[in-house]
Design an enzyme around this catalytic site. Structure first.
Site: not given
Ligand code: NDP
Ligand code: 8X3
Length: 252
Positions: A152, A139
């Site tokens: 995250y 990501s």
């Protein structure tokens, strides 16, 4: 050379779109996720085009991953592309308000789960050799900090560095490793992150042009089908209507 793609998290978003893209390209598919009915639907949709094997799998469970791979029928064993896509974010608010359990779930899924699958399939990928790929879905959050990114983003930083380190060890094996790092993409990701808040998800994507699952599936397929001698180390992909912002400053 085998043309088998093994995709985790194929029940939704990037994973499901990637399954469709690989099927279009004539690849056999091994698809997994926890929602069995969605896997069955996808198999029914795609099996007129290519051979499809589906398995209900929680990537956090190392033994289940090993058993699933050991049980693969002969025609699905020689995996050429592993797409480590299963993952999630939880609790988009500030770190100081997040339940420990949510941090643990992200680590268990995005880090431990990805490691479980990679470790289990590595011998197969080594056997496949030149042209085999491990394609990890990282990501932008693994590279760029932002408020509410806490664990995250840290899990996706792990994904990036794990991939780079694997490359060092796999240099002479022909097995390639890529970190595909998407920015904002409209999937079920935000619905999961907000624990089912559809209006929060709709609001995030409203009025802009996020990436689609198909955009990322195209990148995954592109990486997997490059000539054997090319390794894309990291592919960071944002919508053209997303970019970075200025540093935050706390003032009196
Ligand atoms: P979705 O929520 O649409 O899909 C996530 C997939 O992961 C589902 O198929 C889900 O399947 C699977 N999954 C989650 N937990 C587990 C588990 N424990 N075991 C097995 N499968 C699991 O989101 P995306 O498609 O957007 O997300 C895919 C990947 O892309 C994730 O790694 C995410 O972090 C990453 N990403 C997403 C971005 C975005 O903006 N959408 C941007 C950058 C990266 P099931 O629930 O059936 O198990
Ligand atoms: C998910 C994309 O921008 O929320 O990895 O970090 S973002």
């Amino acid at each position: 050379m085998s043309q088998i793609a093994f995709i985790t998290g194929a029940t939704s978003g990037f994973g499901r779109a990637a399954a469709r893209r690989f099927a279009e390209g004539g690849w056999s598919l091994v698809l997994s996720g926890r929602r069995k009915e969605r896997l069955d639907e996808l198999k029914a949709e795609l099996e007129s085009k290519v051979p499809v094997y589906v398995a209900e799998l929680d990537v956090r469970d190392a033994k289940a991953v090993q058993d699933m791979v050991a049980a693969l029928p002969e025609q699905f064993r020689a995996v050429k592309a592993l797409v480590n896509n299963a993952g999630l974010a939880l609790s988009p608010g500030p770190a100081q308000g997040v339940a420990l359990e949510d941090w643990q779930t992200m680590i268990d899924t995005n880090v431990t789960g990805l490691v479980n699958v990679t470790h289990t399939l590595l011998p197969t990928l080594l056997e496949t050799g030149a042209g085999a790929s491990i394609i990890n879905i990282g990501s932008v959050a693994g590279q760029w900090p932002y408020p509410g990114g806490h664990v995250y983003g840290a899990t996706k930083a792990f994904v990036k560095q794990f991939g780079y380190n694997l490359r060092c060890d796999l240099i002479s094996t022909g097995v390639r490793v890529t970190d595909i790092a998407p920015g904002m993409a409209e999937t079920e990701f935000t619905l999961v992150r907000t624990k089912g808040d559809q209006s929060a998800s709709d609001k995030l994507y409203r009025g802009t042009t996020p990436l689609t699952a198909e955009d990322i599936a195209e990148q995954i397929f592109y990486v997997a089908t490059l000539p054997d001698h090319i390794n894309i180390n990291r592919l960071e992909v944002m919508p053209s209507r997303q970019a970075w912002s200025s540093f935050a400053v706390d003032r009196d």
